[in-house]
Design a protein around this motif. Structure first.
Motif, PDB file in Angstrom:
ATOM      1  N   ARG A   1      -3.965 -70.122 -45.030  1.00 48.68           N
ATOM      2  CA  ARG A   1      -4.438 -70.683 -46.291  1.00 48.68           C
ATOM      3  C   ARG A   1      -3.237 -71.178 -47.075  1.00 48.68           C
ATOM      4  O   ARG A   1      -2.223 -70.501 -47.155  1.00 48.68           O
ATOM      5  N   ILE A   2      -3.395 -72.325 -47.630  1.00 46.69           N
ATOM      6  CA  ILE A   2      -2.342 -72.902 -48.460  1.00 46.69           C
ATOM      7  C   ILE A   2      -2.800 -72.823 -49.905  1.00 46.69           C
ATOM      8  O   ILE A   2      -3.892 -73.282 -50.243  1.00 46.69           O
ATOM      9  N   TYR A   3      -1.974 -72.224 -50.731  1.00 48.95           N
ATOM     10  CA  TYR A   3      -2.284 -72.129 -52.149  1.00 48.95           C
ATOM     11  C   TYR A   3      -1.378 -73.071 -52.910  1.00 48.95           C
ATOM     12  O   TYR A   3      -0.162 -73.046 -52.750  1.00 48.95           O
ATOM     13  N   ILE A   4      -1.983 -73.896 -53.726  1.00 51.55           N
ATOM     14  CA  ILE A   4      -1.230 -74.830 -54.549  1.00 51.55           C
ATOM     15  C   ILE A   4      -1.207 -74.277 -55.960  1.00 51.55           C
ATOM     16  O   ILE A   4      -2.254 -74.008 -56.544  1.00 51.55           O
ATOM     17  N   ALA A   5      -0.010 -74.105 -56.487  1.00 48.73           N
ATOM     18  CA  ALA A   5       0.117 -73.628 -57.856  1.00 48.73           C
ATOM     19  C   ALA A   5      -0.285 -74.754 -58.800  1.00 48.73           C
ATOM     20  O   ALA A   5       0.255 -75.847 -58.738  1.00 48.73           O
ATOM     21  N   ALA A   6      -1.255 -74.508 -59.624  1.00 50.97           N
ATOM     22  CA  ALA A   6      -1.741 -75.530 -60.549  1.00 50.97           C
ATOM     23  C   ALA A   6      -0.885 -75.557 -61.807  1.00 50.97           C
ATOM     24  O   ALA A   6      -0.428 -74.521 -62.286  1.00 50.97           O
ATOM     25  N   LEU A   7      -0.690 -76.736 -62.325  1.00 48.12           N
ATOM     26  CA  LEU A   7       0.027 -76.928 -63.578  1.00 48.12           C
ATOM     27  C   LEU A   7      -0.985 -77.127 -64.701  1.00 48.12           C
ATOM     28  O   LEU A   7      -2.005 -77.777 -64.507  1.00 48.12           O
ATOM     29  N   ASP A   8      -0.697 -76.577 -65.853  1.00 47.79           N
ATOM     30  CA  ASP A   8      -1.455 -76.934 -67.049  1.00 47.79           C
ATOM     31  C   ASP A   8      -0.751 -78.135 -67.640  1.00 47.79           C
ATOM     32  O   ASP A   8       0.456 -78.109 -67.888  1.00 47.79           O
ATOM     33  N   SER A   9      -1.492 -79.203 -67.838  1.00 53.26           N
ATOM     34  CA  SER A   9      -0.908 -80.463 -68.287  1.00 53.26           C
ATOM     35  C   SER A   9      -1.725 -81.032 -69.435  1.00 53.26           C
ATOM     36  O   SER A   9      -2.950 -80.989 -69.410  1.00 53.26           O
ATOM     37  N   TYR A  10      -1.028 -81.580 -70.448  1.00 55.43           N
ATOM     38  CA  TYR A  10      -1.729 -82.321 -71.488  1.00 55.43           C
ATOM     39  C   TYR A  10      -2.275 -83.589 -70.842  1.00 55.43           C
ATOM     40  O   TYR A  10      -1.602 -84.202 -70.011  1.00 55.43           O
ATOM     41  N   ALA A  11      -3.478 -83.977 -71.214  1.00 57.85           N
ATOM     42  CA  ALA A  11      -4.090 -85.181 -70.647  1.00 57.85           C
ATOM     43  C   ALA A  11      -4.780 -85.967 -71.750  1.00 57.85           C
ATOM     44  O   ALA A  11      -5.730 -85.475 -72.372  1.00 57.85           O
ATOM     45  N   CYS A  12      -4.285 -87.158 -72.001  1.00 53.60           N
ATOM     46  CA  CYS A  12      -4.881 -88.027 -73.004  1.00 53.60           C
ATOM     47  C   CYS A  12      -4.263 -89.409 -72.876  1.00 53.60           C
ATOM     48  O   CYS A  12      -3.288 -89.603 -72.153  1.00 53.60           O
ATOM     49  N   SER A  13      -4.846 -90.358 -73.574  1.00 60.36           N
ATOM     50  CA  SER A  13      -4.278 -91.699 -73.603  1.00 60.36           C
ATOM     51  C   SER A  13      -4.413 -92.272 -75.005  1.00 60.36           C
ATOM     52  O   SER A  13      -5.322 -91.910 -75.762  1.00 60.36           O
ATOM     53  N   TYR A  14      -3.500 -93.152 -75.332  1.00 60.91           N
ATOM     54  CA  TYR A  14      -3.477 -93.817 -76.633  1.00 60.91           C
ATOM     55  C   TYR A  14      -3.275 -95.305 -76.392  1.00 60.91           C
ATOM     56  O   TYR A  14      -2.450 -95.703 -75.563  1.00 60.91           O
ATOM     57  N   LEU A  15      -4.052 -96.130 -77.076  1.00 59.67           N
ATOM     58  CA  LEU A  15      -3.896 -97.568 -77.015  1.00 59.67           C
ATOM     59  C   LEU A  15      -3.902 -98.073 -78.445  1.00 59.67           C
ATOM     60  O   LEU A  15      -4.874 -97.854 -79.176  1.00 59.67           O
ATOM     61  N   ASP A  16      -2.835 -98.719 -78.853  1.00 58.57           N
ATOM     62  CA  ASP A  16      -2.669 -99.163 -80.235  1.00 58.57           C
ATOM     63  C   ASP A  16      -3.891 -99.940 -80.716  1.00 58.57           C
ATOM     64  O   ASP A  16      -4.337-100.874 -80.072  1.00 58.57           O
ATOM     65  N   GLY A  17      -4.421 -99.513 -81.839  1.00 60.90           N
ATOM     66  CA  GLY A  17      -5.566-100.181 -82.429  1.00 60.90           C
ATOM     67  C   GLY A  17      -6.911 -99.722 -81.910  1.00 60.90           C
ATOM     68  O   GLY A  17      -7.947-100.091 -82.458  1.00 60.90           O
ATOM     69  N   TYR A  18      -6.941 -98.934 -80.838  1.00 61.42           N
ATOM     70  CA  TYR A  18      -8.199 -98.521 -80.238  1.00 61.42           C
ATOM     71  C   TYR A  18      -8.354 -97.012 -80.115  1.00 61.42           C
ATOM     72  O   TYR A  18      -9.403 -96.548 -79.711  1.00 61.42           O
ATOM     73  N   SER A  19      -7.324 -96.236 -80.405  1.00 60.94           N
ATOM     74  CA  SER A  19      -7.380 -94.806 -80.146  1.00 60.94           C
ATOM     75  C   SER A  19      -6.874 -93.993 -81.326  1.00 60.94           C
ATOM     76  O   SER A  19      -6.066 -94.455 -82.124  1.00 60.94           O
ATOM     77  N   ASP A  20      -7.338 -92.762 -81.377  1.00 59.03           N
ATOM     78  CA  ASP A  20      -6.788 -91.770 -82.297  1.00 59.03           C
ATOM     79  C   ASP A  20      -5.339 -91.531 -81.888  1.00 59.03           C
ATOM     80  O   ASP A  20      -5.027 -91.473 -80.700  1.00 59.03           O
ATOM     81  N   SER A  21      -4.442 -91.380 -82.831  1.00 62.13           N
ATOM     82  CA  SER A  21      -3.020 -91.224 -82.516  1.00 62.13           C
ATOM     83  C   SER A  21      -2.628 -89.791 -82.156  1.00 62.13           C
ATOM     84  O   SER A  21      -1.450 -89.510 -81.965  1.00 62.13           O
ATOM     85  N   SER A  22      -3.581 -88.873 -82.029  1.00 65.82           N
ATOM     86  CA  SER A  22      -3.249 -87.488 -81.660  1.00 65.82           C
ATOM     87  C   SER A  22      -2.499 -87.422 -80.344  1.00 65.82           C
ATOM     88  O   SER A  22      -1.561 -86.643 -80.189  1.00 65.82           O
ATOM     89  N   CYS A  23      -2.892 -88.220 -79.379  1.00 68.31           N
ATOM     90  CA  CYS A  23      -2.219 -88.208 -78.078  1.00 68.31           C
ATOM     91  C   CYS A  23      -0.742 -88.554 -78.233  1.00 68.31           C
ATOM     92  O   CYS A  23       0.117 -87.946 -77.605  1.00 68.31           O
ATOM     93  N   LEU A  24      -0.451 -89.494 -79.085  1.00 70.01           N
ATOM     94  CA  LEU A  24       0.921 -89.943 -79.305  1.00 70.01           C
ATOM     95  C   LEU A  24       1.722 -88.953 -80.143  1.00 70.01           C
ATOM     96  O   LEU A  24       2.860 -88.636 -79.825  1.00 70.01           O
ATOM     97  N   ASN A  25       1.124 -88.434 -81.199  1.00 68.58           N
ATOM     98  CA  ASN A  25       1.875 -87.678 -82.205  1.00 68.58           C
ATOM     99  C   ASN A  25       1.692 -86.165 -82.199  1.00 68.58           C
ATOM    100  O   ASN A  25       2.470 -85.459 -82.820  1.00 68.58           O
ATOM    101  N   ASN A  26       0.654 -85.652 -81.533  1.00 68.42           N
ATOM    102  CA  ASN A  26       0.363 -84.227 -81.648  1.00 68.42           C
ATOM    103  C   ASN A  26      -0.260 -83.701 -80.354  1.00 68.42           C
ATOM    104  O   ASN A  26      -1.474 -83.514 -80.266  1.00 68.42           O
ATOM    105  N   ALA A  27       0.567 -83.449 -79.368  1.00 66.27           N
ATOM    106  CA  ALA A  27       0.067 -83.009 -78.056  1.00 66.27           C
ATOM    107  C   ALA A  27      -0.774 -81.745 -78.157  1.00 66.27           C
ATOM    108  O   ALA A  27      -1.740 -81.584 -77.413  1.00 66.27           O
ATOM    109  N   SER A  28      -0.446 -80.850 -79.065  1.00 65.78           N
ATOM    110  CA  SER A  28      -1.194 -79.595 -79.153  1.00 65.78           C
ATOM    111  C   SER A  28      -2.634 -79.814 -79.610  1.00 65.78           C
ATOM    112  O   SER A  28      -3.456 -78.914 -79.490  1.00 65.78           O
ATOM    113  N   ALA A  29      -2.965 -81.016 -80.106  1.00 66.19           N
ATOM    114  CA  ALA A  29      -4.323 -81.308 -80.549  1.00 66.19           C
ATOM    115  C   ALA A  29      -5.173 -81.940 -79.447  1.00 66.19           C
ATOM    116  O   ALA A  29      -6.355 -82.191 -79.661  1.00 66.19           O
ATOM    117  N   VAL A  30      -4.594 -82.195 -78.278  1.00 63.29           N
ATOM    118  CA  VAL A  30      -5.349 -82.841 -77.196  1.00 63.29           C
ATOM    119  C   VAL A  30      -5.691 -81.823 -76.118  1.00 63.29           C
ATOM    120  O   VAL A  30      -5.178 -80.713 -76.108  1.00 63.29           O
TER     121      VAL A  30
END
Length: 147
Positions: A3-32
């Motif tokens: 059996r192969i066990y892959i250690a999983a990473l906890d990763s922030y996941a979000c996207s920001y597009l100027d004019g179309y998205s909330d800026s939390s992804c850009l400015n505040n990773a802990s909020a995503v």
């Protein structure tokens, strides 16, 4: 049987597009959202204007097996794209531009080559980055339509 066990990473996941998205992804990773990712790297990709580097056009926090670039930046005629990758939990919570020696980022920012060797604004990395932002927009519209 092995059996192969892959250690999983906890990763922030979000996207920001100027004019179309909330800026939390850009400015505040802990909020995503944080995802449990079985890929090798937590990544960020930051696209900003060359003439106005304080203007971020798009930003991505995600996880990938093969990042476009482990760490560095590429300019084109109008933008500069910064890439970071790391291999620790939630190590992609930074601004995507500046090296932080405690977060597992591999290298320092490397000055870009001349514009002729950079990527165009509509290159594959930009399109890869744009897709999650568009998907997020579709999900938000679907949510609004249900209410």
């Amino acid at each position: 049987m092995y059996r192969i066990y892959i250690a999983a990473l906890d990763s922030y996941a979000c996207s920001y597009l100027d004019g179309y998205s909330d800026s939390s992804c850009l400015n505040n990773a802990s909020a995503v959202r944080v995802i449990n990712c079985t890929k090798k790297y937590c990544v960020t990709m930051r696209v900003e204007l060359l003439r106005n580097s304080s203007k971020v056009m798009s930003f991505l926090r995600d996880c990938q097996d093969e990042p476009v670039m482990l760490y560095g930046n590429r300019p084109d005629e109008t933008t500069r794209t910064y890439y970071t990758s790391c291999q620790k939990n939630q190590c992609n919570g930074h601004n995507g531009r500046v090296k932080n020696s405690t977060n597992g980022i591999h290298n320092a920012i490397v000055p870009g080559k001349n514009a002729g060797q950079g990527l165009s604004f509509t290159s594959l990395p930009f399109l890869v980055f744009l897709m999650p932002a568009l998907w997020q927009l579709v999900l938000e519209i679907e949510t609004l339509m249900r209410t």
